[in-house]
Write a protein that holds these residues in place. Structure first.
Motif, PDB file in Angstrom:
ATOM      1  N   LYS A 153      -2.973  20.611   7.928  1.00 21.49           N
ATOM      2  CA  LYS A 153      -3.033  19.161   7.914  1.00 21.49           C
ATOM      3  C   LYS A 153      -1.653  18.553   8.111  1.00 21.49           C
ATOM      4  O   LYS A 153      -1.478  17.596   8.868  1.00 21.49           O
ATOM      5  CB  LYS A 153      -3.635  18.699   6.584  1.00 21.49           C
ATOM      6  CG  LYS A 153      -3.809  17.197   6.465  1.00 21.49           C
ATOM      7  CD  LYS A 153      -4.430  16.829   5.142  1.00 21.49           C
ATOM      8  CE  LYS A 153      -4.579  15.323   4.999  1.00 21.49           C
ATOM      9  NZ  LYS A 153      -5.175  14.956   3.690  1.00 21.49           N
ATOM     10  N   SER A 156      -0.690  19.065  11.700  1.00 20.87           N
ATOM     11  CA  SER A 156      -1.392  18.119  12.573  1.00 20.87           C
ATOM     12  C   SER A 156      -0.790  16.723  12.473  1.00 20.87           C
ATOM     13  O   SER A 156      -0.657  16.020  13.469  1.00 20.87           O
ATOM     14  CB  SER A 156      -2.880  18.072  12.203  1.00 20.87           C
ATOM     15  OG  SER A 156      -3.467  19.340  12.335  1.00 20.87           O
ATOM     16  N   ALA A 224      -3.817  19.871  20.949  1.00 20.81           N
ATOM     17  CA  ALA A 224      -4.754  19.496  19.878  1.00 20.81           C
ATOM     18  C   ALA A 224      -5.723  18.416  20.349  1.00 20.81           C
ATOM     19  O   ALA A 224      -6.920  18.458  20.035  1.00 20.81           O
ATOM     20  CB  ALA A 224      -3.980  19.026  18.653  1.00 20.81           C
ATOM     21  N   ALA A 225      -5.220  17.441  21.110  1.00 18.53           N
ATOM     22  CA  ALA A 225      -6.091  16.371  21.594  1.00 18.53           C
ATOM     23  C   ALA A 225      -7.125  16.897  22.586  1.00 18.53           C
ATOM     24  O   ALA A 225      -8.296  16.503  22.551  1.00 18.53           O
ATOM     25  CB  ALA A 225      -5.250  15.271  22.236  1.00 18.53           C
ATOM     26  N   LEU A 227      -8.311  20.031  22.797  1.00 17.92           N
ATOM     27  CA  LEU A 227      -9.299  20.847  22.087  1.00 17.92           C
ATOM     28  C   LEU A 227     -10.300  19.964  21.341  1.00 17.92           C
ATOM     29  O   LEU A 227     -11.498  20.266  21.303  1.00 17.92           O
ATOM     30  CB  LEU A 227      -8.590  21.792  21.109  1.00 17.92           C
ATOM     31  CG  LEU A 227      -7.779  22.924  21.741  1.00 17.92           C
ATOM     32  CD1 LEU A 227      -7.080  23.732  20.660  1.00 17.92           C
ATOM     33  CD2 LEU A 227      -8.683  23.831  22.578  1.00 17.92           C
ATOM     34  N   SER A 228      -9.813  18.885  20.755  1.00 17.03           N
ATOM     35  CA  SER A 228     -10.725  17.955  20.105  1.00 17.03           C
ATOM     36  C   SER A 228     -11.655  17.287  21.117  1.00 17.03           C
ATOM     37  O   SER A 228     -12.849  17.099  20.854  1.00 17.03           O
ATOM     38  CB  SER A 228      -9.921  16.896  19.339  1.00 17.03           C
ATOM     39  OG  SER A 228     -10.760  15.935  18.763  1.00 17.03           O
ATOM     40  N   ARG A 229     -11.128  16.968  22.282  1.00 18.35           N
ATOM     41  CA  ARG A 229     -11.964  16.359  23.322  1.00 18.35           C
ATOM     42  C   ARG A 229     -13.007  17.348  23.839  1.00 18.35           C
ATOM     43  O   ARG A 229     -14.157  16.981  24.099  1.00 18.35           O
ATOM     44  CB  ARG A 229     -11.058  15.894  24.459  1.00 18.35           C
ATOM     45  CG  ARG A 229     -11.750  15.098  25.545  1.00 18.35           C
ATOM     46  CD  ARG A 229     -10.736  14.637  26.567  1.00 18.35           C
ATOM     47  NE  ARG A 229     -11.342  13.979  27.713  1.00 18.35           N
ATOM     48  CZ  ARG A 229     -10.684  13.566  28.791  1.00 18.35           C
ATOM     49  NH1 ARG A 229      -9.349  13.726  28.826  1.00 18.35           N
ATOM     50  NH2 ARG A 229     -11.304  12.983  29.795  1.00 18.35           N
ATOM     51  N   SER A 231     -14.295  19.787  22.065  1.00 14.45           N
ATOM     52  CA  SER A 231     -15.286  19.883  20.982  1.00 14.45           C
ATOM     53  C   SER A 231     -16.239  18.694  20.995  1.00 14.45           C
ATOM     54  O   SER A 231     -17.447  18.857  20.770  1.00 14.45           O
ATOM     55  CB  SER A 231     -14.576  19.981  19.630  1.00 14.45           C
ATOM     56  OG  SER A 231     -15.497  20.040  18.571  1.00 14.45           O
ATOM     57  N   ASP A 232     -15.730  17.503  21.271  1.00 14.41           N
ATOM     58  CA  ASP A 232     -16.597  16.328  21.381  1.00 14.41           C
ATOM     59  C   ASP A 232     -17.551  16.451  22.567  1.00 14.41           C
ATOM     60  O   ASP A 232     -18.698  16.003  22.492  1.00 14.41           O
ATOM     61  CB  ASP A 232     -15.761  15.063  21.516  1.00 14.41           C
ATOM     62  CG  ASP A 232     -14.962  14.764  20.258  1.00 14.41           C
ATOM     63  OD1 ASP A 232     -15.324  15.279  19.190  1.00 14.41           O
ATOM     64  OD2 ASP A 232     -13.956  14.035  20.353  1.00 14.41           O
ATOM     65  N   MET A 406     -10.841  28.944  20.449  1.00 12.24           N
ATOM     66  CA  MET A 406     -12.024  28.147  20.125  1.00 12.24           C
ATOM     67  C   MET A 406     -13.250  28.919  20.576  1.00 12.24           C
ATOM     68  O   MET A 406     -13.380  29.269  21.749  1.00 12.24           O
ATOM     69  CB  MET A 406     -11.972  26.772  20.796  1.00 12.24           C
ATOM     70  CG  MET A 406     -13.195  25.902  20.492  1.00 12.24           C
ATOM     71  SD  MET A 406     -13.091  24.239  21.199  1.00 12.24           S
ATOM     72  CE  MET A 406     -11.876  23.507  20.112  1.00 12.24           C
TER      73      MET A 406
END
Length: 462
Positions: A153, A156, A224-225, A227-229, A231-232, A406
């Motif tokens: 955390k 990040s 990080a952005a 990978l989050s995108r 995942s979305d 991932m």
């Protein structure tokens, strides 16, 4: 209850009973048998009337006490008295005989209940202590987990702050572009390039003195952005695409195969487009950075700052063309893969941006019938969790330098290899020619290609 008691107190019969008893005692020897019996019955009737009133008061008082008040008094005094009275009357013995009374029974039952209650309390105490011990262990594990999660955390948060700082720097440099002194010598070539369409070669005339280290500093935040995108895209965009395909296809397996192949083809096409884009940027920046050691950093930084120049629609068209000739999903012909344009566009943009990272991210290779790898995929909810082979893939895994960062998703079934071989051979026999469009091929043509006429080869009919 107070009114009934007041009436009983004011009754004169109770006061006259003593006088009647004394008169009866004086006249007892002179009275006849019938007279003595009449005197006794009169007193019994008066006592019965008093008892009736007392029992009424007793009942009212017990009701006022509720369900539990007065229970011990009734058990300890009334019930033993009634039991002794009836037992003595039936056996012809005095009331103080040694016949076992209800009080003894209640005492024995009370001892038994108290012993069982004590054992239950001890068992509950033991269970409570064990539960408290487990709760303490869970709290300790939660504290350790919280400490473990606190470090990512914090990392990040640092990455987000770095990304925000980089974005602010990019905005400032966009508002105040630095002039290039060598741009005056190339004014003629710039004038010629204005008539062309937007491409890296035309946009390079507006390059804003890129910082060589900016791409490296923001690589962790952009990773990080992205990978989050990605995942979305799995949790939302993929489901939207499934809803569109389920209108045309009822089989969930076919829908998931189509979406997985679309994601894989989008990554392949985006990587090819990135290589071509990078080549054009190199050619455009070569005159400005001739002999510079930071040439590659400048190329990468330019691509990061001009991701909007990526022709994503062309990549979407290439993906759809590749899906139309894919032997696994090219049947049935009534499905139009243009329904997945939004999904393919999102995956292409994510894959293109992932190539700007250092090192770049890619999807892991997956083949039907391969051995299931728990580090690479997670099983779908409808999988056979004892099956060792992958039946088909639902979502690709992301890897960095041959390391999975991932997980993807796959469906495992028993006999997945032979099912995959049969389905592949069946799909290849049904697949349409990449030359002819689907709309020109009728069902009769497909059926003739599967079962040729014997007369065509000169064979006799039987």
């Amino acid at each position: 209850m107070a009114d009934n008691l007041r009436k009983l107190v004011s009754n004169e019969s109770l006061r006259s009973m003593q006088d009647q008893l004394e008169s009866w005692l004086r006249e007892y020897n002179t009275n006849s048998c019938d007279q003595n019996l009449n005197h006794c019955l009169e007193l019994i009737e008066q006592v019965a009337e008093v008892q009736r009133q007392l029992f009424g008061i007793f009942t009212t008082a017990a009701q006022e006490g509720g369900h539990y008040d007065g229970v011990e008094t009734i058990k300890s005094r009334l019930l033993p008295w009634l039991e002794a009275s009836f037992t003595a009357a039936s056996l012809g013995k005095p009331v103080d005989s040694k016949v076992s009374s209800l009080q003894d029974t209640f005492d024995k039952d009370g001892h038994k209940e108290s012993g069982a209650r004590d054992r239950d309390i001890q068992q509950l105490d033991a269970d409570l202590n064990a539960t408290r011990h487990q709760l303490n262990q869970v709290q300790d594990d939660m504290a350790e987990t919280e400490k473990t999660l606190e470090e990512p955390k914090n990392r990040s948060a640092i990455s987000l702050l770095t990304a925000e700082e980089e974005i602010n720097q990019l905005r400032k440099q966009s508002r105040s572009p630095s002039p290039d002194p060598r741009s005056h010598g190339r004014s003629r070539s710039h004038d010629r390039s204005r008539s062309r369409s937007a491409s890296p070669s035309t946009a390079v005339a507006k390059v804003r003195s890129p910082s060589p280290s900016r791409a490296k500093l923001s690589s962790a935040a952009r990773k990080a952005a992205l990978l989050s995108r990605f995942s979305d895209a799995y949790s939302q965009t993929r489901l939207d695409a499934q809803c569109l395909l389920r209108r045309c296809i009822d089989k969930a397996e076919t829908v998931q195969r189509i979406i997985y192949i679309a994601a894989v083809e989008a990554f392949h096409v985006a990587k090819v487009a990135f290589r071509h884009f990078k080549i054009r940027v190199r050619k455009s920046l070569t005159p400005s950075y001739a002999g510079s050691n930071d040439f590659e950093d400048a190329v990468l930084d330019y691509i990061i700052c001009h991701l909007d120049l990526y022709d994503s629609q062309s990549s979407v068209n290439d993906v759809i063309r590749a899906m139309n000739v894919n032997p696994k999903i090219s049947f049935p012909p009534e499905v139009d893969f243009c329904l997945l344009s939004n999904f393919i566009h999102e995956i292409c943009c994510i894959a293109f941006a992932m190539q700007t990272l250092d090192p770049p991210l890619d999807i892991a290779f997956g083949a039907d019938g391969e051995i299931f790898n728990d580090c690479k995929y997670r099983r779908s909810y409808d999988s056979d969790f004892t099956a060792p082979l992958v039946f088909y893939h639902v979502w690709p895994a992301i890897m960095e330098n041959d390391c999975i960062i991932m997980k993807g998703e796959a469906v495992t079934r028993r006999g997945a290899f032979w099912n995959s071989v049969r389905s592949l051979s069946r799909c290849r026999s049904r697949s349409l020619s990449p030359i002819c469009p689907r709309s020109r091929i009728s069902l009769s043509t497909i059926s003739r290609s599967r079962s040729p006429s014997p007369m065509r080869y000169g064979l006799p009919r039987f």
